[in-house]
Design an enzyme around this catalytic site. Structure first.
Site, PDB file in Angstrom:
ATOM      1  N   GLY B 241       0.740  -1.226  -0.072  1.00 57.86           N
ATOM      2  CA  GLY B 241       0.040   0.116  -0.023  1.00 57.86           C
ATOM      3  C   GLY B 241       0.743   1.356  -0.043  1.00 57.86           C
ATOM      4  O   GLY B 241       2.203   1.234   0.154  1.00 57.86           O
ATOM      5  N   HIS B 242       0.176   2.343  -0.131  1.00 59.57           N
ATOM      6  CA  HIS B 242       0.867   3.940  -0.269  1.00 59.57           C
ATOM      7  C   HIS B 242       1.585   4.088   1.085  1.00 59.57           C
ATOM      8  O   HIS B 242       1.108   3.722   2.119  1.00 59.57           O
ATOM      9  CB  HIS B 242      -0.137   4.896  -0.643  1.00 59.57           C
ATOM     10  CG  HIS B 242      -1.402   4.930   0.137  1.00 59.57           C
ATOM     11  ND1 HIS B 242      -2.203   5.844   0.220  1.00 59.57           N
ATOM     12  CD2 HIS B 242      -1.751   4.322   1.228  1.00 59.57           C
ATOM     13  CE1 HIS B 242      -3.285   5.840   0.958  1.00 59.57           C
ATOM     14  NE2 HIS B 242      -3.171   4.832   1.504  1.00 59.57           N
TER      15      HIS B 242
END
Lengths: 343, 343, 343
Positions: B241-242
């Site tokens: 994920g970011h």
């Protein structure tokens, strides 16, 4: 092929029509969405409500279905199979047998591409590849060196096939699938936890009548072959590790993951998001319910569930009792109180 | 490089040969599949049966292995590592150092592509990109603007690299991987549950000696960088994920998912299909067994398992007892009967 | 747009500045990484330590934040939303409205491509497609026949869109996504476990304001449409099976899998790696925590967890007690001893 008259459809599927009037069918639809002009089918009582509300112009039903209204019915022994046979007819009529090589594709040296094959736009094929009759390779696929693809395969856009892969006949590979990527094999230096990659000089072999889902990945073997046997069907986003053997007519549902060097038997059914740890064997005719985690080899035929996977009956029994854990814990508390003990 | 004589192979790996006669080896193979002409190795007693049945022309064995038949052996201190060293030699000989830019690729403005780099067919590269020495970018890859890729990387076909990504040296990115896609960040309007996208203006930074598996996705950061440190190895179909930071020499197995803003330490081992919830920290030297769900940060070194993840010993103990739940429930029932109580 | 003076930024977000001096901001950054020249924000006390150590040139804070040092602050009602509004401004300034059709793309017959659309390099578009105003289709995408894509969509590189797909307005599809692949539907021959493929003649319909993550797959319907309603957001590596309907403003996190023919309501929140079995219905406003396995339809609003999924409170209570299983088992043992019984 559509529109077709209801009477023609009844003929095609050798069904009995309950009306004398005739109507045109414009499209096939699911029972819950059907409107005038649609043909649908009804065979599963879970959809009784949708059936009652259905405004399709014609409904295919099973022969034991008792007709109590004046909607239009075609009666057949198996409504589901009859419906699918119409889908097959429509699909056949829609299919085009494209052949030829797009000028925008790039073909390597020493390839044998059949005149009856189709190579789509911007496809890149490496050296020494064989693409046989009636195989279609759609746009933006990348096929590396020494790949051998048999007859009548369909490879959808944006598929990547690494070097030395061998594919039989009548396979379908959906978009984004990756066949023959390097296995996840490294030597760990225990002194600092760093990894050195082990080159994977094996390949992937896919036999006949195999379906591979969108964005599924199948890793090449270290040496020898990762092997997908005849008739295997694999859904989307599945991971098949290096050195695996997947037996004939086995089905693997979406997002399942088979770690490296597993040997899966014939007619195995692996549910979605199920994982197999590495180096396991599953015997023939084993079913694993979705989201299970198989941590040991399983030989005995049957249905299994859970993480770690157990025989279904055992897993369900444990699950049922675990729902009563609050009551059981309270029982124990009360018993201790009653016995006036501190354990 | 193959065929090679057994005697030559023994020399290459500095092993002891148990025969005076000599034979040619045509290929390397796994012990269970080896036939005449093959070289294999035997180092794990789980494969005793396969070893007994093995017809390879030569088997590499560990020096403590007692030879009781007249098959052909090469004896070395570590059969597995010796076998891998031969794979490395074969692989080295097979590798070609392609250079040059395919005419079918499209290169944007103001790019610096090394003369020693290779840009394959139908590759698309945006503006202001740097591709350094010995880096290979294979067919149908898409690289957006302002991407900087260092030396000696291999980027396999159909990889997508978004703008502003920075990649160091000696990395391998398998086909279908997506680097720098937008993070999954939205502002929710609580009044109606609708979402407004938050643009992600950060990027992804990948350091050196990193391996990224097929169809793995790594999201760009909101601001700053999603960071993959030196020596990280990531298997297929993994989601990062970011804003995540993945520490040095950490390994992440297939289909694991790391939610946004996690900070994973060094030498962490994350099993297949494991999930980390968002904003967690994992310390160094932590191992998470496959299919676990980590819902809280973990600082202490050790092995963890389960959803939610617990120390392995605790998780296994609970699992073992839960298998006895039917008996425990029955015990309680009997005790209640005996005590003649209704609780 | 950057660099910008702190005073200008304060104006843009209508914030109060605590200093009279002024400085240039070069970039936005997360609080834990910010250095001189950076702008960041602080709104969550979990990041107190990072805030204390932060060397950013300016920190946006909530108006209830008590300032006790002489760092530079902009005070606003909601620091997070103010920070995002600056991101939005920067992003807007960076966006270019590319138009035009690359000469390296291949466009089929009878297509209507708007003059205001952008078709990137090596894109392949089939016959009878419509691409409307301001829609961007980036490099190496493959779009099959009869696809209709509305206004202002962004389709990132290497996306595959199968025939007859319909996409509305303002959607974003990240790289590697596959829209419209064949559903996983086969007729099994019970006599030998082999499968015959059922052609899927339906399609995928995606409404407006939908986001689809990298390498996510959405299968086409058997007949009719797999339907993604307005405002749905889907993360990376998600699988949506054939015939599903995903309701308005529903969010699906990474690696979740929705099996075929599920009907998911509005404003549903599905956590990462969660699975829905086939043919289920989820009502509106239901949340499923990550890694859950939903095996039955759920009508009632609420939060659910576990495999099989239960109401969160029940699931957490069972989980809490299961952690005490070793003690409970021991209690039972002691009670049996005390009662001197063998059950």
């Amino acid at each position: 092929m559509l529109p077709l008259k209801i009477s023609e459809i009844a003929n095609l599927i050798k069904g009995q029509l309950n009306i004398s009037a005739d109507l045109f069918i414009n499209k096939l639809n699911r029972i819950e969405n059907s409107i005038e002009g649609d043909l649908t089918f009804y065979s599963d009582e879970r959809f009784k409500k949708q059936f009652d509300d259905c405004n399709a112009s014609c409904i295919i039903v099973n022969e034991n279905h008792i007709i109590i209204d004046n909607r239009n019915y075609i009666v057949v022994p198996n409504a589901y199979l009859a419906f699918i046979s119409i889908i097959n007819l429509i699909n056949q009529n829609n299919s085009t047998n494209k052949t030829g090589i797009s000028k925008t594709s790039v073909i390597g040296e020493n390839c044998k591409i059949s005149n009856l094959a189709y190579i789509g736009h911007n496809v890149v094929i490496g050296n020494n590849c064989i693409i046989s009759d009636y195989t279609q390779i759609h746009s933006n696929c990348s096929i590396a060196d020494n790949v051998n693809i048999g007859n009548s395969n369909i490879i959808y856009p944006n598929v990547s096939i690494y070097s030395n892969t061998i594919i039989g006949d009548n396979c379908i590979i959906q978009s984004g699938a990756v066949i023959g990527s390097d296995g996840f094999g490294f030597v760990e230096d225990k002194s600092n936890g760093s990894f050195t990659k082990i080159p994977h000089i094996g390949n992937v072999v896919i036999k006949n009548n195999v379906e591979i889902g969108a964005n599924t990945t199948i890793d090449r073997s270290l040496v020898g072959s990762t092997l997908i046997e005849n008739g295997v069907i694999i859904d989307n986003l599945v991971q098949i590790g290096h050195n695996c053997v997947i037996g004939e007519n086995t089905a693997i549902a979406g997002q399942a993951g088979i770690a490296g060097s597993c040997k899966v038997g014939k007619r195995v059914r692996i549910g979605g998001q199920t994982a197999l740890a590495g180096h396991l064997e599953l015997g023939d005719d084993i079913s694993i319910i979705g989201q299970s985690g198989v941590s040991k080899s399983i030989k005995e035929k049957g249905v299994y569930f859970g993480t770690p996977a157990k025989p279904q009956r055992e897993a369900f029994r444990i699950e049922a009792i675990s729902r009563n854990l609050p009551e059981l814990a309270n029982d124990i508390k009360q018993i201790k109180k009653l016995l006036n003990v501190k354990l």
